[in-house]
Write a protein that holds these residues in place. Structure first.
Motif, PDB file in Angstrom:
ATOM      1  N   ASP A 220       0.604 -20.715  56.498  1.00  0.00           N
ATOM      2  CA  ASP A 220       1.329 -19.596  55.822  1.00  0.00           C
ATOM      3  C   ASP A 220       0.386 -18.866  55.138  1.00  0.00           C
ATOM      4  OD1 ASP A 220       3.974 -18.016  55.671  1.00  0.00           O
ATOM      5  OD2 ASP A 220       3.022 -17.860  53.670  1.00  0.00           O
ATOM      6  N   GLY A 221       0.249 -17.282  55.192  1.00  0.00           N
ATOM      7  CA  GLY A 221      -0.771 -16.691  54.301  1.00  0.00           C
ATOM      8  C   GLY A 221      -0.399 -16.691  52.948  1.00  0.00           C
ATOM      9  N   GLN A 222       0.668 -16.867  52.492  1.00  0.00           N
ATOM     10  CA  GLN A 222       1.345 -16.633  51.173  1.00  0.00           C
ATOM     11  C   GLN A 222       1.344 -18.124  50.665  1.00  0.00           C
ATOM     12  OE1 GLN A 222       1.405 -13.576  50.105  1.00  0.00           O
ATOM     13  NE2 GLN A 222       1.006 -12.879  51.971  1.00  0.00           N
ATOM     14  N   SER A 223       2.153 -18.800  51.223  1.00  0.00           N
ATOM     15  CA  SER A 223       2.491 -20.118  50.543  1.00  0.00           C
ATOM     16  C   SER A 223       1.457 -21.223  50.849  1.00  0.00           C
ATOM     17  CB  SER A 223       3.848 -20.582  51.049  1.00  0.00           C
ATOM     18  OG  SER A 223       4.066 -21.050  52.344  1.00  0.00           O
ATOM     19  N   GLY A 224       0.847 -21.211  52.003  1.00  0.00           N
ATOM     20  CA  GLY A 224      -0.105 -22.269  52.338  1.00  0.00           C
ATOM     21  C   GLY A 224       0.680 -23.218  53.018  1.00  0.00           C
ATOM     22  N   GLN A 225       1.642 -23.276  53.189  1.00  0.00           N
ATOM     23  CA  GLN A 225       2.533 -24.168  54.048  1.00  0.00           C
ATOM     24  C   GLN A 225       1.874 -24.494  55.448  1.00  0.00           C
ATOM     25  OE1 GLN A 225       6.790 -23.875  54.304  1.00  0.00           O
ATOM     26  NE2 GLN A 225       7.056 -25.492  55.537  1.00  0.00           N
ATOM     27  N   ILE A 226       1.662 -25.774  55.812  1.00  0.00           N
ATOM     28  CA  ILE A 226       1.181 -25.959  57.188  1.00  0.00           C
ATOM     29  C   ILE A 226       2.344 -26.294  58.088  1.00  0.00           C
ATOM     30  CG2 ILE A 226      -0.318 -27.459  58.400  1.00  0.00           C
ATOM     31  CD1 ILE A 226      -1.933 -27.634  55.764  1.00  0.00           C
ATOM     32  N   THR A 227       2.385 -25.689  59.346  1.00  0.00           N
ATOM     33  CA  THR A 227       3.381 -26.091  60.305  1.00  0.00           C
ATOM     34  C   THR A 227       2.800 -26.111  61.634  1.00  0.00           C
ATOM     35  OG1 THR A 227       5.037 -24.517  58.785  1.00  0.00           O
ATOM     36  CG2 THR A 227       5.396 -25.111  61.087  1.00  0.00           C
ATOM     37  N   LYS A 228       3.245 -27.214  62.275  1.00  0.00           N
ATOM     38  CA  LYS A 228       2.680 -27.513  63.635  1.00  0.00           C
ATOM     39  C   LYS A 228       3.569 -26.436  64.669  1.00  0.00           C
ATOM     40  CE  LYS A 228       3.998 -31.075  66.193  1.00  0.00           C
ATOM     41  NZ  LYS A 228       4.155 -32.550  66.660  1.00  0.00           N
ATOM     42  N   ILE A 264      -7.675 -26.359  81.643  1.00  0.00           N
ATOM     43  CA  ILE A 264      -6.867 -25.046  81.856  1.00  0.00           C
ATOM     44  C   ILE A 264      -6.992 -24.416  80.495  1.00  0.00           C
ATOM     45  CG2 ILE A 264      -5.132 -25.612  83.583  1.00  0.00           C
ATOM     46  CD1 ILE A 264      -3.394 -26.296  81.446  1.00  0.00           C
ATOM     47  N   ILE A 265      -6.706 -23.005  80.501  1.00  0.00           N
ATOM     48  CA  ILE A 265      -6.390 -22.252  79.273  1.00  0.00           C
ATOM     49  C   ILE A 265      -4.786 -21.998  79.119  1.00  0.00           C
ATOM     50  CG2 ILE A 265      -6.979 -19.867  78.007  1.00  0.00           C
ATOM     51  CD1 ILE A 265      -9.332 -20.154  79.508  1.00  0.00           C
ATOM     52  N   TRP A 266      -4.273 -22.389  77.924  1.00  0.00           N
ATOM     53  CA  TRP A 266      -3.061 -22.168  77.663  1.00  0.00           C
ATOM     54  C   TRP A 266      -2.759 -20.950  77.142  1.00  0.00           C
ATOM     55  CZ3 TRP A 266       1.033 -25.820  78.575  1.00  0.00           C
ATOM     56  CH2 TRP A 266       0.840 -27.284  78.655  1.00  0.00           C
ATOM     57  N   GLN A 267      -1.301 -20.295  77.404  1.00  0.00           N
ATOM     58  CA  GLN A 267      -1.124 -19.034  77.038  1.00  0.00           C
ATOM     59  C   GLN A 267       0.396 -19.153  76.508  1.00  0.00           C
ATOM     60  OE1 GLN A 267       0.216 -15.639  79.578  1.00  0.00           O
ATOM     61  NE2 GLN A 267      -1.488 -14.477  78.684  1.00  0.00           N
ATOM     62  N   TYR A 268       0.461 -18.698  75.164  1.00  0.00           N
ATOM     63  CA  TYR A 268       1.946 -18.708  74.408  1.00  0.00           C
ATOM     64  C   TYR A 268       2.305 -17.150  74.025  1.00  0.00           C
ATOM     65  CZ  TYR A 268       0.883 -23.740  73.466  1.00  0.00           C
ATOM     66  OH  TYR A 268       0.650 -25.006  73.804  1.00  0.00           O
ATOM     67  N   ASP A 269       3.599 -17.032  73.856  1.00  0.00           N
ATOM     68  CA  ASP A 269       3.896 -15.617  73.147  1.00  0.00           C
ATOM     69  C   ASP A 269       4.211 -16.078  71.498  1.00  0.00           C
ATOM     70  OD1 ASP A 269       4.299 -14.530  75.616  1.00  0.00           O
ATOM     71  OD2 ASP A 269       6.405 -15.360  76.013  1.00  0.00           O
ATOM     72  N   ILE A 270       3.832 -15.199  70.897  1.00  0.00           N
ATOM     73  CA  ILE A 270       3.812 -15.120  69.255  1.00  0.00           C
ATOM     74  C   ILE A 270       5.027 -14.765  68.939  1.00  0.00           C
ATOM     75  CG2 ILE A 270       2.737 -14.467  67.094  1.00  0.00           C
ATOM     76  CD1 ILE A 270       0.069 -14.618  68.518  1.00  0.00           C
ATOM     77  N   ASP A 271       5.851 -15.329  68.633  1.00  0.00           N
ATOM     78  CA  ASP A 271       7.218 -15.051  68.002  1.00  0.00           C
ATOM     79  C   ASP A 271       7.180 -15.640  66.456  1.00  0.00           C
ATOM     80  OD1 ASP A 271       9.951 -14.360  67.580  1.00  0.00           O
ATOM     81  OD2 ASP A 271      10.943 -15.940  68.428  1.00  0.00           O
ATOM     82  N   GLY A 272       6.813 -14.315  65.781  1.00  0.00           N
ATOM     83  CA  GLY A 272       6.711 -14.505  64.298  1.00  0.00           C
ATOM     84  C   GLY A 272       5.669 -15.451  63.902  1.00  0.00           C
ATOM     85  N   LYS A 274       5.943 -18.637  65.127  1.00  0.00           N
ATOM     86  CA  LYS A 274       6.161 -19.360  66.183  1.00  0.00           C
ATOM     87  C   LYS A 274       5.450 -19.249  67.320  1.00  0.00           C
ATOM     88  CE  LYS A 274      10.740 -20.753  64.588  1.00  0.00           C
ATOM     89  NZ  LYS A 274      12.332 -21.154  64.849  1.00  0.00           N
ATOM     90  N   LEU A 275       4.899 -20.384  67.916  1.00  0.00           N
ATOM     91  CA  LEU A 275       4.590 -19.870  69.489  1.00  0.00           C
ATOM     92  C   LEU A 275       5.701 -20.661  70.491  1.00  0.00           C
ATOM     93  CD1 LEU A 275       0.777 -21.322  69.145  1.00  0.00           C
ATOM     94  CD2 LEU A 275       1.464 -19.001  69.079  1.00  0.00           C
ATOM     95  N   THR A 276       5.852 -19.829  71.390  1.00  0.00           N
ATOM     96  CA  THR A 276       6.816 -19.890  72.623  1.00  0.00           C
ATOM     97  C   THR A 276       6.295 -19.751  73.894  1.00  0.00           C
ATOM     98  OG1 THR A 276       7.891 -17.728  72.520  1.00  0.00           O
ATOM     99  CG2 THR A 276       8.499 -19.164  71.028  1.00  0.00           C
ATOM    100  N   ASN A 277       7.125 -20.029  74.937  1.00  0.00           N
ATOM    101  CA  ASN A 277       7.012 -19.910  76.351  1.00  0.00           C
ATOM    102  C   ASN A 277       5.586 -20.822  76.689  1.00  0.00           C
ATOM    103  OD1 ASN A 277       7.274 -19.512  78.868  1.00  0.00           O
ATOM    104  ND2 ASN A 277       6.796 -17.090  78.624  1.00  0.00           N
ATOM    105  N   PRO A 278       5.043 -22.090  76.444  1.00  0.00           N
ATOM    106  CA  PRO A 278       3.703 -22.372  76.714  1.00  0.00           C
ATOM    107  C   PRO A 278       3.453 -22.437  78.349  1.00  0.00           C
ATOM    108  CG  PRO A 278       5.318 -24.268  76.110  1.00  0.00           C
ATOM    109  CD  PRO A 278       6.077 -22.986  76.043  1.00  0.00           C
ATOM    110  N   ARG A 279       2.477 -21.973  78.979  1.00  0.00           N
ATOM    111  CA  ARG A 279       2.172 -21.801  80.244  1.00  0.00           C
ATOM    112  C   ARG A 279       0.691 -21.794  80.636  1.00  0.00           C
ATOM    113  NH1 ARG A 279       3.835 -17.239  77.609  1.00  0.00           N
ATOM    114  NH2 ARG A 279       2.495 -15.298  78.025  1.00  0.00           N
ATOM    115  N   THR A 280       0.351 -21.947  81.770  1.00  0.00           N
ATOM    116  CA  THR A 280      -0.923 -21.974  82.056  1.00  0.00           C
ATOM    117  C   THR A 280      -1.674 -20.597  82.410  1.00  0.00           C
ATOM    118  OG1 THR A 280      -1.091 -24.172  83.273  1.00  0.00           O
ATOM    119  CG2 THR A 280      -2.913 -22.567  83.875  1.00  0.00           C
ATOM    120  N   PHE A 281      -2.614 -20.180  81.453  1.00  0.00           N
ATOM    121  CA  PHE A 281      -2.988 -18.921  81.663  1.00  0.00           C
ATOM    122  C   PHE A 281      -4.175 -18.577  82.772  1.00  0.00           C
ATOM    123  CE2 PHE A 281      -6.908 -16.287  80.650  1.00  0.00           C
ATOM    124  CZ  PHE A 281      -6.268 -14.857  80.788  1.00  0.00           C
TER     125      PHE A 281
END
Length: 371
Positions: A220-228, A264-272, A274-281
């Motif tokens: 996180d750019g403000q708090s520095g919190q690390i999230t998987k 493969i190269i993976w593709q995700y949608d960025i939702d704020g 979070k990363l969602t909808n993992p798929r093969t690009f």
């Protein structure tokens, strides 16, 4: 000092002699024998004294003329430096007009200056077996070192951004990107630095996963919190935002240690956050041959430029994919390409770290991001 292959000494002059048929036959026979014994003997020479290359460069391949319009007809691939053991992590600093990259086994970072082409071979030494690099919106360099992600501050100090996640030490970060809006940092953690002595230090556990499951993280750019934010890739490697910051691309090099992994190269949608909808690009198989997708960048049209290799001549280099994952172009290199980035005054020069060397070529597009 730049180490480049030499040809004839510049002071050497040919001796003019009369026609010697026997000598000509001997020369022709030797040439034929050399060709038989070494079919690549007449391969392209990238050395300092190499002959000028004829335009257009045949190693910049247009697969789809309608969609790959980045080839410049009167430019060629240039080798700017050689002498590394494994070149990685190119990153362009727009303010300083220089490129920095890593040479992992030699435990150093190098720097190429755009104004006079000077190369510093120990820009940072020792470099804690650094890998990927980038610059944030304030021009500060961020580096994935063997055991931690760090930022070099303007006052010369170093800030550790991440060395733990989920209450455990991270495996070993590889590559990262910075979102310009919220200053968040997204990085991959495949852990290659703990799997051998050549590019790091053998982890105490001696296992494929030194500390925890390989994953993609967000700071996180403000708090520095690390999230998987993702752990679908077996070994997440290169990472890049799409040109509009709506998607994320992640290279998977898990086949190095996991037999079930795919190139493969993976593709995700960025939702704020979070990363969602993992798929093969994109599947990186070409003509039945499949290479590792290592590092990648995106241009202003949304095309993905990925460094691929470990296949051989005709495959190793940079492969360009359209936004729908279709391969539309290719840049062939004589070495395995680990990573790429756009740079130069117009952000239209593609820099490529490939095994022992640094290459560059001008293209008729621009990088979507400043680093």
């Amino acid at each position: 000092m730049t180490i480049l292959p030499e040809t004839l000494d510049e002071t050497s002059q040919p001796q003019h002699r009369g026609f010697d048929r026997r000598g000509l036959l001997r020369t022709a026979g030797a040439l034929a024998a050399t060709t038989v014994l070494a079919p690549n003997a007449l391969a392209r020479d990238y050395g300092r004294n190499a002959e000028p290359a004829r335009y257009p460069d045949p190693d910049i391949v247009v697969i789809d003329p309608k969609r790959f319009k980045a080839k410049v007809g009167n430019t060629v691939i240039q080798r700017l430096f050689t002498g590394c053991l494994w070149a990685e992590g190119p990153a362009w600093n727009s303010q300083g007009r220089y490129l920095v990259w890593s040479d992992i086994p030699n435990n150093r970072q190098l720097r190429y200056l755009d104004d006079d082409q000077h190369i510093s071979t120990r820009f940072r030494y020792p470099a804690n077996e650094s890998n990927g690099n980038t610059f944030d919106t304030e021009g500060r360099q961020i580096t994935a070192q063997r055991t931690q992600l760090v930022r070099f501050e303007h006052n010369g100090s170093t800030t550790v951004l991440a060395d733990q996640a989920n209450g455990k030490p991270i495996n070993g970060p590889n590559d990262m990107v910075v979102h310009p809006n919220d200053k968040s940092i997204w990085f991959t953690d495949p852990g290659y630095g703990g799997l051998g002595r050549y590019e790091g230090v053998m982890a105490n556990t001696g296992t494929v996963q030194p500390n925890q499951k390989e994953a993609v993280y967000r700071i996180d750019g403000q708090s520095g919190q690390i999230t998987k934010v993702a752990d679908e890739p077996f070994k997440p490697n290169g990472i890049a935002f799409s040109h509009d910051y709506k998607k994320m691309y992640v290279c998977d090099t898990g086949i190095t240690h996991y037999p079930n992994a795919k190139n493969i190269i993976w593709q995700y949608d960025i939702d704020g956050a979070k990363l969602t909808n993992p798929r093969t690009f994109a599947d990186t198989t070409l003509d039945g041959k499949s290479g590792f997708p290592d590092g990648l960048r995106v241009d202003v049209d949304g095309n993905v430029w990925a460094g691929l290799g470990w296949v051989g001549e005709g495959y190793d280099g940079v492969h360009i994919f359209a936004p729908d994952g279709t391969r539309i172009g290719q840049i062939k290199l004589p070495e395995i390409c680990a990573n790429v980035c756009f740079g130069g005054a117009k952000r239209n020069r593609l820099f490529m770290t490939a095994s022992q060397s640094l290459y560059a070529v001008y293209v008729e597009t621009q990088g979507a991001h400043f680093c």
